[in-house]
Write a protein that holds these residues in place. Structure first.
Motif, PDB file in Angstrom:
ATOM      1  N   PRO A   1       8.301 -13.197   0.805  1.00 21.97           N
ATOM      2  CA  PRO A   1       7.685 -13.345   2.121  1.00 21.97           C
ATOM      3  C   PRO A   1       7.062 -12.031   2.608  1.00 21.97           C
ATOM      4  CG  PRO A   1       9.858 -14.362   2.062  1.00 21.97           C
ATOM      5  CD  PRO A   1       9.715 -13.587   0.792  1.00 21.97           C
ATOM      6  N   PHE A   2       5.829 -12.108   3.099  1.00 24.90           N
ATOM      7  CA  PHE A   2       5.154 -10.937   3.624  1.00 24.90           C
ATOM      8  C   PHE A   2       4.069 -11.394   4.589  1.00 24.90           C
ATOM      9  CE2 PHE A   2       2.561 -12.335   0.163  1.00 24.90           C
ATOM     10  CZ  PHE A   2       1.264 -11.910   0.403  1.00 24.90           C
ATOM     11  N   SER A   3       3.543 -10.458   5.346  1.00 22.32           N
ATOM     12  CA  SER A   3       2.509 -10.769   6.333  1.00 22.32           C
ATOM     13  C   SER A   3       1.168 -10.921   5.626  1.00 22.32           C
ATOM     14  CB  SER A   3       2.439  -9.652   7.383  1.00 22.32           C
ATOM     15  OG  SER A   3       3.679  -9.490   8.031  1.00 22.32           O
TER      16      SER A   3
ATOM     17  N   LYS B   1      10.211   2.507   4.682  1.00 22.94           N
ATOM     18  CA  LYS B   1       9.518   1.223   4.798  1.00 22.94           C
ATOM     19  C   LYS B   1       8.860   0.886   3.461  1.00 22.94           C
ATOM     20  CE  LYS B   1      10.374   0.680   9.200  1.00 22.94           C
ATOM     21  NZ  LYS B   1      11.304   1.810   9.313  1.00 22.94           N
ATOM     22  N   LEU B   2       8.932  -0.379   3.089  1.00 24.00           N
ATOM     23  CA  LEU B   2       8.330  -0.839   1.849  1.00 24.00           C
ATOM     24  C   LEU B   2       7.028  -1.564   2.151  1.00 24.00           C
ATOM     25  CD1 LEU B   2      11.478  -2.085  -0.096  1.00 24.00           C
ATOM     26  CD2 LEU B   2      10.313   0.114  -0.251  1.00 24.00           C
ATOM     27  N   ILE B   3       6.026  -1.291   1.314  1.00 24.43           N
ATOM     28  CA  ILE B   3       4.680  -1.797   1.526  1.00 24.43           C
ATOM     29  C   ILE B   3       4.371  -2.843   0.466  1.00 24.43           C
ATOM     30  CG2 ILE B   3       2.237  -1.151   1.594  1.00 24.43           C
ATOM     31  CD1 ILE B   3       3.257   1.747   2.201  1.00 24.43           C
ATOM     32  N   PRO B   4       4.256  -4.104   0.847  1.00 24.41           N
ATOM     33  CA  PRO B   4       3.966  -5.147  -0.146  1.00 24.41           C
ATOM     34  C   PRO B   4       2.487  -5.149  -0.527  1.00 24.41           C
ATOM     35  CG  PRO B   4       4.176  -6.122   2.048  1.00 24.41           C
ATOM     36  CD  PRO B   4       4.418  -4.654   2.211  1.00 24.41           C
TER      37      PRO B   4
ATOM     38  N   PHE C   1       1.305  -2.547  14.108  1.00 23.75           N
ATOM     39  CA  PHE C   1       0.101  -3.375  14.023  1.00 23.75           C
ATOM     40  C   PHE C   1      -0.184  -3.976  15.393  1.00 23.75           C
ATOM     41  CE2 PHE C   1       1.997  -3.138   9.894  1.00 23.75           C
ATOM     42  CZ  PHE C   1       0.925  -3.012   9.015  1.00 23.75           C
ATOM     43  N   ASP C   2      -1.479  -4.051  15.741  1.00 30.43           N
ATOM     44  CA  ASP C   2      -1.802  -4.679  17.014  1.00 30.43           C
ATOM     45  C   ASP C   2      -2.028  -6.180  16.824  1.00 30.43           C
ATOM     46  OD1 ASP C   2      -4.390  -5.115  16.078  1.00 30.43           O
ATOM     47  OD2 ASP C   2      -5.347  -3.792  17.535  1.00 30.43           O
ATOM     48  N   ALA C   3      -2.343  -6.880  17.905  1.00 34.23           N
ATOM     49  CA  ALA C   3      -2.466  -8.335  17.855  1.00 34.23           C
ATOM     50  C   ALA C   3      -3.609  -8.794  16.958  1.00 34.23           C
ATOM     51  CB  ALA C   3      -2.646  -8.880  19.266  1.00 34.23           C
ATOM     52  N   GLU C   4      -4.575  -7.921  16.699  1.00 32.99           N
ATOM     53  CA  GLU C   4      -5.715  -8.271  15.853  1.00 32.99           C
ATOM     54  C   GLU C   4      -5.497  -7.894  14.386  1.00 32.99           C
ATOM     55  OE1 GLU C   4      -9.776  -7.736  17.863  1.00 32.99           O
ATOM     56  OE2 GLU C   4      -8.508  -6.260  18.901  1.00 32.99           O
ATOM     57  N   GLY C   5      -4.325  -7.369  14.075  1.00 32.58           N
ATOM     58  CA  GLY C   5      -4.032  -7.000  12.699  1.00 32.58           C
ATOM     59  C   GLY C   5      -4.443  -5.597  12.317  1.00 32.58           C
ATOM     60  N   PHE C   6      -4.845  -4.774  13.282  1.00 29.40           N
ATOM     61  CA  PHE C   6      -5.191  -3.387  12.982  1.00 29.40           C
ATOM     62  C   PHE C   6      -3.911  -2.566  12.797  1.00 29.40           C
ATOM     63  CE2 PHE C   6      -9.335  -4.594  14.465  1.00 29.40           C
ATOM     64  CZ  PHE C   6     -10.217  -3.711  13.835  1.00 29.40           C
ATOM     65  N   TYR C   7      -3.894  -1.771  11.738  1.00 24.43           N
ATOM     66  CA  TYR C   7      -2.749  -0.917  11.423  1.00 24.43           C
ATOM     67  C   TYR C   7      -2.894   0.419  12.141  1.00 24.43           C
ATOM     68  CZ  TYR C   7       0.066   2.386   8.705  1.00 24.43           C
ATOM     69  OH  TYR C   7       0.939   3.373   8.324  1.00 24.43           O
ATOM     70  N   ARG C   8      -1.845   0.814  12.848  1.00 19.82           N
ATOM     71  CA  ARG C   8      -1.806   2.122  13.509  1.00 19.82           C
ATOM     72  C   ARG C   8      -1.248   3.132  12.507  1.00 19.82           C
ATOM     73  NH1 ARG C   8       0.259  -1.464  17.741  1.00 19.82           N
ATOM     74  NH2 ARG C   8      -1.213  -1.500  19.502  1.00 19.82           N
TER      75      ARG C   8
ATOM     76  N   TYR D   1      -7.856  -4.347   1.723  1.00 16.24           N
ATOM     77  CA  TYR D   1      -6.753  -3.786   0.932  1.00 16.24           C
ATOM     78  C   TYR D   1      -5.774  -3.019   1.833  1.00 16.24           C
ATOM     79  CZ  TYR D   1      -9.640   0.396   1.292  1.00 16.24           C
ATOM     80  OH  TYR D   1     -10.390   1.437   1.784  1.00 16.24           O
ATOM     81  N   THR D   2      -5.824  -3.273   3.137  1.00 16.65           N
ATOM     82  CA  THR D   2      -4.869  -2.696   4.076  1.00 16.65           C
ATOM     83  C   THR D   2      -3.887  -3.786   4.499  1.00 16.65           C
ATOM     84  OG1 THR D   2      -6.421  -1.040   4.890  1.00 16.65           O
ATOM     85  CG2 THR D   2      -4.578  -1.596   6.327  1.00 16.65           C
ATOM     86  N   ILE D   3      -2.607  -3.502   4.355  1.00 15.43           N
ATOM     87  CA  ILE D   3      -1.577  -4.512   4.582  1.00 15.43           C
ATOM     88  C   ILE D   3      -1.575  -5.002   6.023  1.00 15.43           C
ATOM     89  CG2 ILE D   3      -0.115  -3.632   2.732  1.00 15.43           C
ATOM     90  CD1 ILE D   3       1.695  -2.458   5.004  1.00 15.43           C
ATOM     91  N   ARG D   4      -0.953  -6.151   6.236  1.00 14.85           N
ATOM     92  CA  ARG D   4      -0.808  -6.728   7.567  1.00 14.85           C
ATOM     93  C   ARG D   4       0.624  -6.611   8.081  1.00 14.85           C
ATOM     94  NH1 ARG D   4      -4.962  -9.379  10.391  1.00 14.85           N
ATOM     95  NH2 ARG D   4      -6.900  -9.014   9.281  1.00 14.85           N
ATOM     96  N   GLY D   5       1.497  -5.967   7.322  1.00 11.54           N
ATOM     97  CA  GLY D   5       2.863  -5.788   7.792  1.00 11.54           C
ATOM     98  C   GLY D   5       3.750  -5.217   6.706  1.00 11.54           C
ATOM     99  N   TYR D   6       4.754  -4.418   7.099  1.00 11.89           N
ATOM    100  CA  TYR D   6       5.750  -3.895   6.166  1.00 11.89           C
ATOM    101  C   TYR D   6       6.741  -5.001   5.800  1.00 11.89           C
ATOM    102  CZ  TYR D   6       4.120   0.810   7.353  1.00 11.89           C
ATOM    103  OH  TYR D   6       3.347   1.928   7.533  1.00 11.89           O
TER     104      TYR D   6
END
Length: 541
Positions: free
Chosen positions: A5-7, A202-205, A407-414, A391-396
């Motif tokens: 399971p991942f974002s 943190k692990l990055i899928p 991550f913000d509501a639009e999926g942007f990674y901080r 190629y930028t993840i949507r969640g750890y």
């Protein structure tokens, strides 16, 4: 149901990335199989006196995948891997991809704390490590891991005395009694590691689709081809020398990877000369050593054509020395294991090459520079970097609370980086927002070290901050409040080592205070501490 399971990317983005040709629906091991088919006898990896052709690398990884399948391991299983700069790392990586086993590749510098944290998160059935590492010189830590993760039932160790546990024995031909296959291309292929600012790693899928695109696009921009001879001097499992374009980029292009045990000139310069290396990648601290040693070794560097530098900001004065001192072109790289990668282009003018950290590599990389309230800033102003793309993840992995902030509501990674974006899109890295120290490219989470220092019975307060260093960019200074006036830094370093902290995370300096300075809202005033240590260093220079 997802095997891990991942974002995921929203469907609209998935369709767009596929239609654009970014996501091919192919597993990462496809790159190796293509080269094994088209040029089987070409040398893929040089490791000391050993050489592996593409056919040999493909065969060894397939044999290993078959043994794992015969052993009951496959899709849905995970692995914890810790190997150094050795050919076995690539055999293992491709074998696990082929078998559908999702690994997390720990760096060889990681110690007990990091490995326990990774194991607790991924719950591996398979451990692959090396007896050369102090943790695995005996069996005590193996027993500790099995107690932590009872499902860990397969232990394979490089240089083990027991034939059944000896890693190399699993690279030999195996009977095809069980089928194996990689995870689907839109599923997780492996976990990368975050440099994170908190105490919990943190692990990055990373999926096959997104990572394969990142590597292929990097190859295009960096000009890798079959004549590329790439020296892997940084830790081979790290994202930079693995994929930017790194070793995987070499395998996509059909070139050759030469492994070095460390990035020091004494190790690297003879390898460059012997194997006619023409590309390598360094962090600024290693580059400083190369620039100092280069005048005494002009002939050994004659084949070098391109030097990539990333991991930390490169001072302009140092950047401008590269062509004359090393006789090659400089390419700055600013990227993150979570995704976004920026390169200066090979045909950039001097201003962009020496003063910026590059341009996002994909046409679909979306970059925002925002103020503290999240408002977009105009070009030229310093703000926080936010990004999303193919190629930028949507969640750890398994980090819902942290993801809500990252991550913000639009999926942007901080990303936690402070940057300035020019009118033409090039980025200049100014610093970090997160409480993190970048020690020569190695990221140290201040909170992790502080929590361990506070575990010492005589420490009542602890704060870790960065201090400037000409060679490393930043080093770490620990400010300590202690009930024991005789407590010294040497004792605290010994204490941290006993807890299993990696050596690069040990504070470089300790300062005693009667009390830590606080802000108006009751937090430790780290800006004052940074200013204090900077003044101390200026006085002692």
């Amino acid at each position: 149901m997802s095997l891990t399971p991942f974002s995921r990317w929203p469907e609209a983005f998935t369709e767009r990335y596929r239609e654009a040709g970014y996501w091919l629906g192919k597993p990462l091991n496809h790159m190796l199989e293509e080269q094994a088919r088209s040029q089987p006898d070409a040398i893929a990896v040089v490791c000391g006196s050993r050489q592996l052709s593409y056919a040999e690398l493909d065969a060894a990884s397939s044999h290993f995948a078959q043994w794992l399948a015969n052993h009951g391991l496959g899709q849905g299983d995970r692995a914890l891997v810790q190997l150094g700069n050795q050919a076995e790392l690539y055999i293992v990586f491709f074998a696990l991809l082929k078998a559908g086993i999702v690994p997390v590749n720990a760096l060889f510098s990681h110690n007990r704390i990091e490995l326990r944290a990774y194991a607790a998160q991924v719950r591996p059935r398979l451990l692959i490590a090396s007896r050369v590492h102090a943790l695995f010189a005996g069996d005590a830590f193996l027993e500790e891991l099995i107690e932590l993760v009872p499902e860990l039932d397969t232990l394979l160790l490089h240089d083990d005395d027991h034939p059944g546990q000896r890693l190399a024995n699993w690279f030999t031909p195996a009977p095809a009694t069980c089928a194996f296959a990689p995870t689907p291309a839109d599923e997780v292929a492996f976990f990368q590691l975050s440099g994170g600012s908190t105490g919990t790693p943190k692990l990055i899928p990373r999926t096959h689709d997104d990572y394969y695109y990142s590597v292929r696009r990097s190859v295009e921009l960096c000009g890798f081809d079959r004549q590329t001879r790439y020296l892997c001097a940084l830790p081979a499992a790290h994202n930079f020398p693995l994929s930017s374009p790194g070793a995987l980029g070499v395998f996509v292009a059909g070139g050759q990877v030469v492994l070095a045990p460390d990035p020091g000139p004494a190790s690297c310069f003879p390898l460059i000369a012997r194997h006619r290396v023409n590309v390598t990648a360094l962090v600024p601290s290693a580059l400083s050593m190369w620039l100092q040693a280069a005048p005494d070794h002009p002939d050994e560097l004659a084949s070098l054509r391109l030097l990539q530098v990333g991991g930390a900001r490169l001072p302009e004065a140092v950047a401008r020395r590269v062509p004359q001192a090393l006789g090659c072109r400089l390419q700055q790289v600013f990227g993150m294991a979570e995704g976004l990668v920026n390169y200066t282009r090979l045909d950039d003018d001097d201003e962009h090459t020496y003063l910026t950290q590059g341009l996002p590599m994909s046409p679909d990389d979306e970059v925002r520079v925002v103020d503290r309230q999240g408002n977009l800033l105009p070009a030229g102003q310093v703000g926080a970097l936010m990004t999303r793309g193919p190629y930028t993840i949507r969640g750890y992995f398994q980090s819902p609370e942290y993801n809500a902030h990252a991550f913000d509501a639009e999926g942007f990674y901080r990303s936690g980086d402070l940057v300035r974006q020019r009118e033409d899109g090039y980025l200049e890295v100014v610093g970090r927002i997160k409480d993190q120290i970048n020690r020569g490219g190695e990221k140290i989470a201040a909170e992790e070290v502080e929590n361990l220092l506070m575990a010492h019975p005589d420490v009542t307060q602890a704060a870790l901050v960065s201090m400037p260093d000409a060679a490393m960019g930043e080093k770490s200074c620990a400010f300590i409040v202690s009930r024991d006036p005789a407590l010294r830094g040497i004792a605290l370093r010994k204490f941290l080592r006993s807890l299993g902290l990696a050596d690069y995370k040990l504070p470089d300096r300790f300062e005693r205070l009667d009390a830590l300075p606080m802000t108006a809202v009751g937090k430790v005033d780290k800006n004052r501490l940074r200013h204090h240590i900077a003044e101390q260093l200026t006085v002692t220079e």
